[in-house]
Design a protein around this motif. Structure first.
Motif, PDB file in Angstrom:
ATOM      1  N   THR A   1     -10.693   6.104  -2.820  1.00 36.46           N
ATOM      2  CA  THR A   1      -9.949   5.020  -2.187  1.00 36.46           C
ATOM      3  C   THR A   1     -10.749   3.719  -2.237  1.00 36.46           C
TER       4      THR A   1
ATOM      5  N   GLY B   1       1.756   5.211  -7.688  1.00 37.06           N
ATOM      6  CA  GLY B   1       2.235   6.089  -6.611  1.00 37.06           C
ATOM      7  C   GLY B   1       3.519   6.826  -6.969  1.00 37.06           C
TER       8      GLY B   1
ATOM      9  N   TYR C   1      -5.861   7.129  -3.334  1.00 36.03           N
ATOM     10  CA  TYR C   1      -5.089   6.270  -2.422  1.00 36.03           C
ATOM     11  C   TYR C   1      -5.567   4.857  -2.681  1.00 36.03           C
TER      12      TYR C   1
ATOM     13  N   GLY D   1      -7.414  13.495  -4.132  1.00 33.76           N
ATOM     14  CA  GLY D   1      -6.458  12.468  -3.727  1.00 33.76           C
ATOM     15  C   GLY D   1      -6.871  11.105  -4.268  1.00 33.76           C
TER      16      GLY D   1
ATOM     17  N   LEU E   1      -6.349  -0.164   3.668  1.00 31.32           N
ATOM     18  CA  LEU E   1      -6.105   1.256   3.411  1.00 31.32           C
ATOM     19  C   LEU E   1      -7.011   2.081   4.311  1.00 31.32           C
TER      20      LEU E   1
ATOM     21  N   LEU F   1      -0.071  10.546   4.147  1.00 32.24           N
ATOM     22  CA  LEU F   1      -1.285  10.811   3.368  1.00 32.24           C
ATOM     23  C   LEU F   1      -1.900  12.151   3.785  1.00 32.24           C
TER      24      LEU F   1
ATOM     25  N   VAL G   1      -1.392   9.152  -3.920  1.00 35.79           N
ATOM     26  CA  VAL G   1      -0.528   8.877  -2.774  1.00 35.79           C
ATOM     27  C   VAL G   1      -0.288   7.367  -2.768  1.00 35.79           C
TER      28      VAL G   1
ATOM     29  N   GLN H   1      -0.520   6.960   7.291  1.00 38.11           N
ATOM     30  CA  GLN H   1      -1.585   7.942   7.512  1.00 38.11           C
ATOM     31  C   GLN H   1      -1.023   9.372   7.581  1.00 38.11           C
TER      32      GLN H   1
ATOM     33  N   ALA I   1       0.074   3.655  -2.021  1.00 42.57           N
ATOM     34  CA  ALA I   1      -0.692   2.915  -1.015  1.00 42.57           C
ATOM     35  C   ALA I   1       0.190   2.412   0.129  1.00 42.57           C
TER      36      ALA I   1
ATOM     37  N   LEU J   1     -11.139  12.369  -1.668  1.00 44.76           N
ATOM     38  CA  LEU J   1     -10.160  11.277  -1.726  1.00 44.76           C
ATOM     39  C   LEU J   1     -10.845  10.028  -2.269  1.00 44.76           C
TER      40      LEU J   1
END
Ligand code: PRX
Length: 617
Positions: free
Chosen positions: A187, A286, A140, A138, A200, A173, A164, A170, A166, A185
């Motif tokens: 991030t 995204g 993010y 993932g 985030l 996601l 995903v 939640q 931003a 993930l």
């Protein structure tokens, strides 16, 4: 570098057949017709010509293998190698990414050599965490260079990225990470947009079996190493979730090499790129445009891609124009909703800047209305720049329709199919009749493979002379500000509110957003005067929490019942017609509670406007 003689021979044969250069192929009707006809007649030669832009470890001998239903079957290459490494060798100091942040003057320039280092470091972190080929990762993140580098790092090691947006919540996601079996993930903690700090970290689910890698506090390995995972046509590049007719978003899986071929060929021909182009696409990673035309296509061709993580109207409504002047942008690609929102501001925001570097403009995501087209053409392009109104979808990977790149364009008409793609309109719906390399491979989580026969787009279209004009979706998908959202997703979120018995969401036109969501809501008990604002807020919050802040219904009509068939199915067509004030086109004989129709018609005359209601206590 690895080009074999066989492909050169094929190319010569093709050039004799086609006799065109990519810069002129998409400019003039006659040339277009000629090249189009030949691309359909000789698909292998056509695609093999563009396959030559790819640096291969093993050159494919065939573009499309009918028997196996495979593109570039025996070719071996890697997307990251083509987008980063080969340019880091040839043009190491050329800017690959130029980033602009939320405030004026916040700017970073990342050369191809630096991008390679960044990619290597992220890839090495993934490797150290035990990530292997085909693992789903993932991403993010906001629009920062590290986000693009994360996608490329996945591709380098053969992992499948899952970006995903931003702005998703939640819940959204979590759903995407679980249904695609993500292993890790990538991030960052937060970012700034529109002058506000957006966290985030608060959206990261704590109860998931996913390795969270926060890139703002990891230590990057020095002299990082991450070997390239060479890939064949069966290997995949990414999953991206999008909305369909069902209540849950679907994961669209794209393969690595065929996708790369399609996206880079369409980019080269349709925009008529030159090696010194500075290219600015405003789409976030995204969305599919952020994958195909912010990241992969420009980097593959060794251009400079400009990215922007701020808001176009903060601190003032001049951010795009300021960036175009500063970076001498030559190709600018954005969405009609952005144009409409900037069109509302005083022209002084545009006139202040020198936009003479622009050569080509682009539009994507929704139909562009005449007034926005004209404003874009006159004020941004100064009547010099063609507007490439490109129609395509997450499922098609790259552009399917675009007008020719000249100054005889008709506003709002996407136009012609790309070479090698056979489109048709059947019962009012745009369809694709042949195989082309951009089409998705499968839908996650069922791993449902793309249909082998006809691809139905779900969009209504008509011919205008020999051009195709797109009218909009035919299914239960709403396009809000270019964001594709399913009505069923809205309904699932709205129905979670305790006081709601059931709901039906339909699209209505909106001057700024293109379309907006209109919700018919049936409550479990009669609405009391004092709790209307509370229920509206609960509904809006539920869509925000379950989907994201982009998915709020604007209008709500509380109604006693919904029109249904004998089998209990909601007659959506009727609800759409009523909300849009259209003549009814649904079969009323099938409605068992037809007494409700007049009540519905009365209630849509004065619906609740949610943004106003949410301002009240
Ligand atoms: O309805 C069409 C609309 O956007 C849908 C695809 O959405 P998505 O998969 O999110 O991809 C958007 C970016 C490619 C299409 O089914 N759409 C996209 N571009 C246009 C458009 N409608 C009219 N004109 C366009 N140029």
């Amino acid at each position: 570098m690895f080009v074999s003689d066989s492909i050169l021979l094929q190319r010569d044969k093709f050039l004799i057949l086609m006799n065109f250069e990519h810069e002129i192929a998409w400019e003039n009707d006659q040339v277009y017709e000629e090249v189009y006809r030949k691309s359909i007649e000789f698909p292998n030669e056509f695609w093999m010509q563009y396959a030559q832009d790819i640096t291969w470890k093993r050159v494919p001998t065939l573009a499309y293998d009918k028997k196996k239903n495979e593109w570039l079957s025996d070719g071996i290459s890697n997307v990251c190698y083509n987008c980063v490494d080969r340019h880091a060798i040839e043009t190491p100091r050329k800017p690959a990414i130029i980033w602009h942040g939320d405030e004026y003057g916040e700017r970073r320039e990342i050369s191809y050599a630096e991008l390679q280092q960044m990619v290597l470091q992220i890839a090495a972190i993934l490797k150290n965490r035990g990530i292997k080929k085909n693992d789903v990762i993932g991403i993010y993140m906001p629009m920062i260079p590290e986000a693009l580098a994360s996608m490329l790092a996945c591709s380098r090691i053969g992992a499948i990225h899952l970006v995903v947006f931003a702005g998703f919540s939640q819940e959204a996601l979590k759903y995407r990470l679980t249904t695609s079996n993500a292993r890790a993930l990538l991030t960052v903690t937060s970012f700034r947009r529109g002058g506000k700090e957006i966290s985030l970290a608060k959206n990261i689910p704590s109860d998931l079996d996913v390795d969270i890698i926060n890139l703002d506090n990891v230590s990057f390995p020095k002299n990082a190493k991450a070997e390239i995972e060479w890939q064949n046509s069966d290997d995949d590049l990414f999953i991206l979730y999008t909305s369909g007719s069902s209540g849950k978003p679907k994961g669209v899986l794209h393969s690595a090499l065929p996708y790369m071929l399609y996206v880079t060929a369409t980019f080269k021909v349709i925009f008529g790129i030159k090696s010194d182009d500075v290219y600015f696409c405003t789409s976030d990673i995204g969305w599919i445009t952020g994958h195909s035309y912010t990241t992969y296509a420009p980097l593959f061709h060794g251009l400079t891609t400009v990215i922007f993580s701020g808001s176009p109207t903060y601190p003032q409504a001049d951010r795009y124009w300021e960036i175009i002047e500063k970076e001498r942008v030559s190709i600018f690609y954005t969405a009609p909703t952005a144009i409409r929102s900037l069109q509302m501001f005083n022209k002084k925001f545009v006139k202040k800047y020198d936009l003479s570097s622009l050569r080509v403009l682009g539009s994507v995501g929704e139909p562009i209305n005449k007034s926005a087209w004209k404003w874009y053409f006159e004020n941004i392009g100064n009547k010099r720049c063609p507007i490439m109104d490109t129609w395509w979808q997450t499922e098609t990977g790259g552009i399917i329709l675009a007008p020719l790149r000249n100054l005889n364009q008709k506003p709002g008409i996407a136009g012609k199919p790309f070479f090698g793609v056979e489109t048709d309109i059947i019962n009012g719906e745009l369809v694709i009749k042949n195989k082309f390399p951009g089409l998705y491979k499968a839908i996650i989580p069922e791993f449902k493979k793309a249909d082998n026969v006809l691809y139905k787009t779900g969009d209504e279209a008509v011919y205008e002379d020999s051009d195709i004009k797109i009218k909009g979706r035919m299914d239960d998908v709403i396009n809000i500000s270019g964001h594709r959202l399913g009505t069923a997703e809205f309904e699932c979120a709205i129905n979670k509110v305790d006081e709601v018995k059931e709901s039906a969401v339909v699209a209505i036109p909106d001057e700024l957003k293109g379309q907006t969501a209109f919700a018919y809501v049936v409550l479990t008990r009669p609405l009391e005067k004092n709790d209307c604002a509370d229920i509206v807020k609960k509904i809006v919050n539920s869509t925000r929490n379950n989907i994201g802040s982009i998915a709020k219904p604007d209008y709500i009509a509380f109604v006693p019942d919904l029109p249904k068939t004998r089998s209990g199915k909601i007659v959506r067509k009727l609800l759409r017609d009523i909300a849009n004030g259209n003549e009814n086109s649904a079969d009323l004989n099938s409605v068992i509670n037809s007494e409700i129709i007049e009540i519905l018609k009365a209630s849509v005359k004065s619906p609740i406007f949610c943004p106003d209601m949410c301002k009240l206590k």
